[in-house]
Design an enzyme around this catalytic site. Structure first.
Site, PDB file in Angstrom:
ATOM      1  CG  ASN A   1       2.348  -1.591   1.503  1.00 40.94           C
ATOM      2  OD1 ASN A   1       1.661  -2.598   1.635  1.00 40.94           O
ATOM      3  ND2 ASN A   1       3.300  -1.500   0.570  1.00 40.94           N
TER       4      ASN A   1
ATOM      5  CD  GLN B   1      -4.461  -8.898   0.338  1.00 44.09           C
ATOM      6  OE1 GLN B   1      -5.340  -8.082   0.051  1.00 44.09           O
ATOM      7  NE2 GLN B   1      -4.690  -9.927   1.139  1.00 44.09           N
TER       8      GLN B   1
ATOM      9  CG  ASP C   1       4.284  -5.998   1.338  1.00 41.87           C
ATOM     10  OD1 ASP C   1       3.966  -4.858   0.963  1.00 41.87           O
ATOM     11  OD2 ASP C   1       3.464  -6.877   1.636  1.00 41.87           O
TER      12      ASP C   1
ATOM     13  CG  ASP D   1       2.384   5.853   0.564  1.00 42.81           C
ATOM     14  OD1 ASP D   1       2.339   6.595  -0.423  1.00 42.81           O
ATOM     15  OD2 ASP D   1       3.116   4.840   0.635  1.00 42.81           O
TER      16      ASP D   1
ATOM     17  CG  HIS E   1       0.070  -1.802  -3.051  1.00 38.78           C
ATOM     18  ND1 HIS E   1       0.238  -2.658  -4.109  1.00 38.78           N
ATOM     19  CD2 HIS E   1      -0.040  -0.563  -3.570  1.00 38.78           C
ATOM     20  CE1 HIS E   1       0.256  -1.954  -5.234  1.00 38.78           C
ATOM     21  NE2 HIS E   1       0.081  -0.683  -4.932  1.00 38.78           N
TER      22      HIS E   1
ATOM     23  CD  GLU F   1      -0.960   6.379  -3.248  1.00 42.66           C
ATOM     24  OE1 GLU F   1      -0.406   6.883  -4.232  1.00 42.66           O
ATOM     25  OE2 GLU F   1      -0.346   5.734  -2.368  1.00 42.66           O
TER      26      GLU F   1
END
Length: 574
Positions: free
Chosen positions: A125, A174, A183, A213, A217, A239
């Site tokens: 992510n 996100q 990000d 992981d 997001h 997750e």
């Protein structure tokens, strides 16, 4: 979600994710099946050499289906002072604080040789939020990773996720930064190619699956597009943390793969610090976020053991009993957690030389090695797969028992005193070894057994579980009690026997050999009455699931029994 150094307390309760449904045009390839038979074990922060050894010595023989290892990519370095630096990747080379690429490859090969699949924790992510030097000696900036990513590969303009976004604005969840971490723009084809290339490198090294992981997001459409670029069919578990009244639910990600069921651990804490009698109806109706066939369930993980939302190893017996229930109850794919002991919730694992993790040592008090306590229950979990619950019993408080078809039976006592009673087990008549090392249970022709369940303890038995402990024989005049203790590594379904040249040891006939108990695995034990003052030759044999017999190597072992009393033989398979 990670509790990094930069996380403030309020963020720990902010559990969030994306709101975009996977577009039909980007639907992911078929999901590989979870590791069956056998549960997953998460050896968190174990270095590669230690995982390899544990696969060979413990995980394979116990029957664990897969081991989940920590992120293998190079990460920003905090010199071993914290655990969370491994969740801030700096590049996708395998130069982490757990070992280099060669050690990783050797670990995968060793686990496969032991019959254990390998799942890698994949952080895709984001990149870093701080630091400038990695464990592999690589220099980087928050939005500048030479040879990999530049500023235009991240979501821009930058923004941070606010607490209110989790309910009100899934787009920000996100597209904005999770606790200040850069990000990645996973909507970019270039970024997708880099992530897929990294994951494909791992599968080329033999990795069988990935724990994604912070999947919550990432736009699920982006995850589907990345998955479509993967070679083979790795098992994906994600997750995605369930939060109250949030814009995203874990069910939005089940089209990509299985999902971590965080509600499960919260419910285990409620029950095992309350009354476990209610567990007779435990299932999705309790508010679990995804169906059983999509859930990876756990009592705790590295985040929840630190944030107080679940039980952890510090709860002692209640924690162990919750894990026994998880491995005995039919819901989801269970994952046993095993990490290191801690007082400072941010402190890192045992390390040296600038933060490189040292070998796990189950005797030094720094590693919980909890998975070893569950080795017997792994066999139970495999034996009862696909069978229904029956013969439920509870005492109206904190003692429960139930069977799984005609394959297994378990009793759990979360009270302060032992309980002795006759239980209906649903099992065929016979004597069974207790999977938790408490001796044996004899089941009568009516399926009933008189069992003492110790305080804050459990008893579990299953069919095909190998011989129970041999009772101490009656020693008549002219005989001695000979105890055989053999350290033998086996795989699931093998059993160990002792055979020798005297009638009491079968006269070298393996069909008449004396069964040894695995209750103290890897030490197999039995006590046999032998004639006093007699020269005895013997060997250990393994009886395999297909009926074949494996003899240990020559020469024969030998000793002379004393004129009276007892004698002990402590041996290691050769």
């Amino acid at each position: 979600m990670r509790s990094y150094k930069v996380i403030v307390t309020t963020v720990l309760s902010a559990l969030a994710g994306a709101v975009v449904v996977v577009p039909a045009a980007l639907s992911a390839p078929a999901q590989a099946a979870p590791p069956t038979p056998g549960p997953i074990v998460k050896l968190w922060n174990w270095n590669w050499n230690s995982v390899a050894r544990e696969c060979t010595d413990v995980l394979g023989p116990a029957g664990y289906g897969a081991v989940q290892v920590s992120p293998p990519s190079d990460s920003m370095s905090k010199g071993g002072s914290v655990w969370w630096d491994i969740y801030q990747p700096a590049r996708y080379t395998l130069t982490s604080k757990f070992g280099d690429e060669n050690a990783f490859r050797n670990m995968v090969n060793a686990c496969h040789a032991a019959g254990v699949k390998v799942h890698a924790d994949a952080v895709v992510n984001h990149m870093t939020g701080q630091g400038s030097r990695s464990y592999g000696g690589y220099d980087f900036g928050k939005y500048n990773y030479p040879g990999l990513y530049s500023s235009w590969d991240f979501h821009s303009p930058t923004c941070g996720i606010n607490n209110g976004d989790y309910v009100n604005d899934g787009w920000r969840v996100q597209n904005c930064e999770l606790v200040g971490l850069s990000d990645l723009n996973t909507g970019s084809d270039y970024v997708r190619d880099q992530i897929a290339g990294y994951l494909n490198k791992l599968t080329d090294l033999g990795v069988d699956g990935f724990r994604i992981d912070a999947a919550k997001h990432i736009n699920p459409g982006d995850l589907a597009a990345i998955k479509s670029k993967l070679r083979g069919s790795p098992y994906i578990h994600q997750e995605v943390i369930q939060g109250d009244n949030e814009a995203v639910t874990p069910s939005q990600y089940t089209g990509i793969g299985d999902v971590h069921e965080f509600v499960y651990g919260r419910k285990m804490k409620e029950q095992f610090t309350g009354q476990i009698k209610w567990l007779s109806t435990f299932g999705q109706s309790w508010g679990l976020s995804v169906p059983s066939d999509k859930a990876v369930v756990f009592v705790d993980n590295h985040d929840t053991e630190r944030n107080g939302s679940t039980l952890n190893y510090k709860y002692g017996a209640a924690y162990k009993l919750a894990n026994v229930f998880m491995l005995a109850w039919p819901y989801g794919t269970p994952r046993v957690y095993s990490g290191f002991t801690w007082n400072n919730s941010e402190g890192g694992p045992p390390s040296a030389n600038g933060g490189f993790v040292t070998d796990a040592d189950c005797g030094n008090g720094r590693w919980t090695c909890f998975h070893r306590q569950m080795s017997g229950m792994v066999g139970f979990n495999r034996a009862v797969a696909g069978t229904p619950v029956g013969n439920w019993y509870d005492n109206g408080n904190n003692v429960i028992a139930f069977s799984r078809g005609g394959k297994g039976w378990v009793a759990i006592n979360n009270e302060g005193g032992s309980v002795t009673r006759t239980f209906s087990t649903g099992l065929p008549a016979g004597t069974y070894a207790d999977d938790l090392g408490g001796g044996s249970v004899t089941v009568g022709s009516n399926g009933a057994a008189s069992v003492t369940v110790p305080a804050k303890g459990a008893v579990a038995i299953h069919t095909g579980g190998g011989p129970g402990p041999s009772p101490t024989p009656t020693v008549n005049p002219g005989e001695v009690a000979a105890s055989f203790n053999a350290n033998v590594t086996t795989y699931y379904g093998q059993n160990v026997f002792v055979v020798g040249d005297v009638e009491e040891l079968g006269g070298w006939d393996p069909a008449k050999a004396v069964a040894l108990s695995p209750a103290s695995y890897p030490v197999w034990k039995a006590t046999v009455s032998l004639p006093a003052g007699t020269a005895v030759s013997y060997k250990y044999v393994k009886k395999n699931p297909d009926g074949s017999v494996t003899w240990e190597s020559d020469p024969n072992r030998s000793f002379t029994t004393p004129s009276g009393g007892a004698v002990t033989r402590d041996d290691t398979w050769r």
